[in-house]
Design an enzyme around this catalytic site. Structure first.
Site, mmCIF file in Angstrom:
data_model
loop_
_atom_site.group_PDB
_atom_site.id
_atom_site.type_symbol
_atom_site.label_atom_id
_atom_site.label_comp_id
_atom_site.label_asym_id
_atom_site.label_seq_id
_atom_site.Cartn_x
_atom_site.Cartn_y
_atom_site.Cartn_z
ATOM 1 N N ASN A 163 -39.039 23.109 21.747
ATOM 2 C CA ASN A 163 -39.311 23.330 20.365
ATOM 3 C C ASN A 163 -39.805 24.406 19.754
ATOM 4 O OD1 ASN A 163 -39.238 22.892 17.474
ATOM 5 N ND2 ASN A 163 -40.370 21.021 17.648
ATOM 6 N N LYS A 186 -39.766 25.718 16.783
ATOM 7 C CA LYS A 186 -40.369 25.489 15.644
ATOM 8 C C LYS A 186 -40.059 26.783 14.759
ATOM 9 C CE LYS A 186 -43.768 21.947 16.833
ATOM 10 N NZ LYS A 186 -45.028 21.566 16.725
ATOM 11 N N HIS A 207 -38.373 14.815 13.149
ATOM 12 C CA HIS A 207 -39.482 15.463 13.720
ATOM 13 C C HIS A 207 -40.692 15.240 12.759
ATOM 14 C CE1 HIS A 207 -42.859 18.347 14.968
ATOM 15 N NE2 HIS A 207 -42.318 18.217 16.002
ATOM 16 N N GLU A 233 -43.371 11.044 19.879
ATOM 17 C CA GLU A 233 -44.315 12.154 19.723
ATOM 18 C C GLU A 233 -45.577 11.636 18.726
ATOM 19 O OE1 GLU A 233 -42.673 15.884 18.886
ATOM 20 O OE2 GLU A 233 -40.733 15.287 19.495
ATOM 21 N N SER A 240 -48.418 18.084 22.661
ATOM 22 C CA SER A 240 -49.690 18.707 23.681
ATOM 23 C C SER A 240 -48.849 18.562 25.277
ATOM 24 C CB SER A 240 -51.004 18.051 23.580
ATOM 25 O OG SER A 240 -51.534 18.532 22.397
ATOM 26 N N GLY A 294 -43.727 21.972 22.649
ATOM 27 C CA GLY A 294 -43.868 22.868 21.313
ATOM 28 C C GLY A 294 -44.559 24.095 21.964
HETATM 29 P P1 PGA Z 1 -46.828 20.700 20.786
HETATM 30 O O1 PGA Z 1 -45.601 20.370 19.915
HETATM 31 O O2 PGA Z 1 -46.234 20.764 22.004
HETATM 32 O O3 PGA Z 1 -47.299 22.027 20.162
HETATM 33 O O4 PGA Z 1 -47.978 19.785 20.632
HETATM 34 C C1 PGA Z 1 -44.694 19.329 20.090
HETATM 35 C C2 PGA Z 1 -43.585 19.093 18.993
HETATM 36 O O5 PGA Z 1 -44.003 19.105 17.788
HETATM 37 O O6 PGA Z 1 -42.598 19.051 19.400
#
Ligand code: PGA
Length: 222
Positions: A5, A7, A82, A146, A184, A205
């Protein structure tokens, strides 16, 4: 399933380098880029998803992208619900539900994102998000668990907590649902998160923004 993802990150040069790296990788990820880059991945033969979708197929909705448009572009997946959409864009379970229905009507594969924040009762939150999100939904969706506190924090639930939660999610759904974990997932946490029974994949992410790290993590987890 290894899903990235992105973003609202990366620029066109990074996207081109990432595509070259993915083509050489030993696993086949699903990439959910910022929507304007989606066609690059589709054209490169890489499985592609959107991070969000609108709940109508067409009309006067400036700035939105519809499920039928996504489908017509060769996009296969869509993330819905999300925690950033819920928190920043004030999406509620009823919006999530309408988006899921429209996406499924257009034969997109839906990844429903759910998760509790710190101090919340995970069972209560997941039950609400899943039952309201899937109300009247007849096709199968993928669920990505998540926990909000785990996103971008480098804090992950323990293996035991994760297994208990996956089990709980599976009990809420009346088919053999694929459950993913996100929050994470990175090189440091991948060892602890890999090979969890009943987990069908990972949603990555920030660690998916660094090409080398992403390929390395994907190789550990796939
Ligand atoms: P992250 O985000 O891996 O940076 O924790 C995961 C997500 O929001 O899908």
């Amino acid at each position: 399933m290894i899903i990235a993802n992105h973003k609202m990150n990366l620029e066109l040069d990074d996207i081109k380098k990432l595509i070259t790296a993915i083509k050489k990788a030993s696993f086949k990820p699903i990439i959910c880029p910022t929507a304007i880059y989606a066609s690059y991945f589709v054209e490169a033969g890489i499985k592609t998803g959107l991070q969000n979708i609108y709940l109508e197929n067409s009309g006067p909705y400036t700035g939105e992208i519809s499920p039928s448009q996504a489908k017509s572009m060769g996009i296969e997946y869509v993330m819905i619900g999300h925690s950033e959409r819920r928190r920043i864009f004030e999406e509620e379970d009823k919006d999530v539900n309408l988006k899921i229905k429209k996406a499924l009507e257009n034969n997109l594969k839906v990844i429903l994102c759910v998760g509790e924040n710190i101090g919340e009762d995970y069972k209560e939150v997941l039950k609400r998000q899943i039952t309201l999100g899937l109300e009247g939904v007849e096709k199968e969706v993928i669920i990505s668990y998540e926990p909000v506190y785990a996103i971008g924090s480098n804090i992950i639930p323990s293996r035991e907590e994760l297994m208990e939660t996956i089990h709980y999610i599976k009990k809420l759904v009346n088919y053999d649902v694929k459950v993913l974990y996100g929050g994470s997932v990175n090189l440091e946490t991948a060892e602890e998160l890999k090979d969890i029974p009943e987990l069908s994949g990972y949603l990555i992410g920030s660690a998916g923004l660094d090409i080398e790290k992403f390929i390395e993590i994907g190789e550990v987890l796939s």
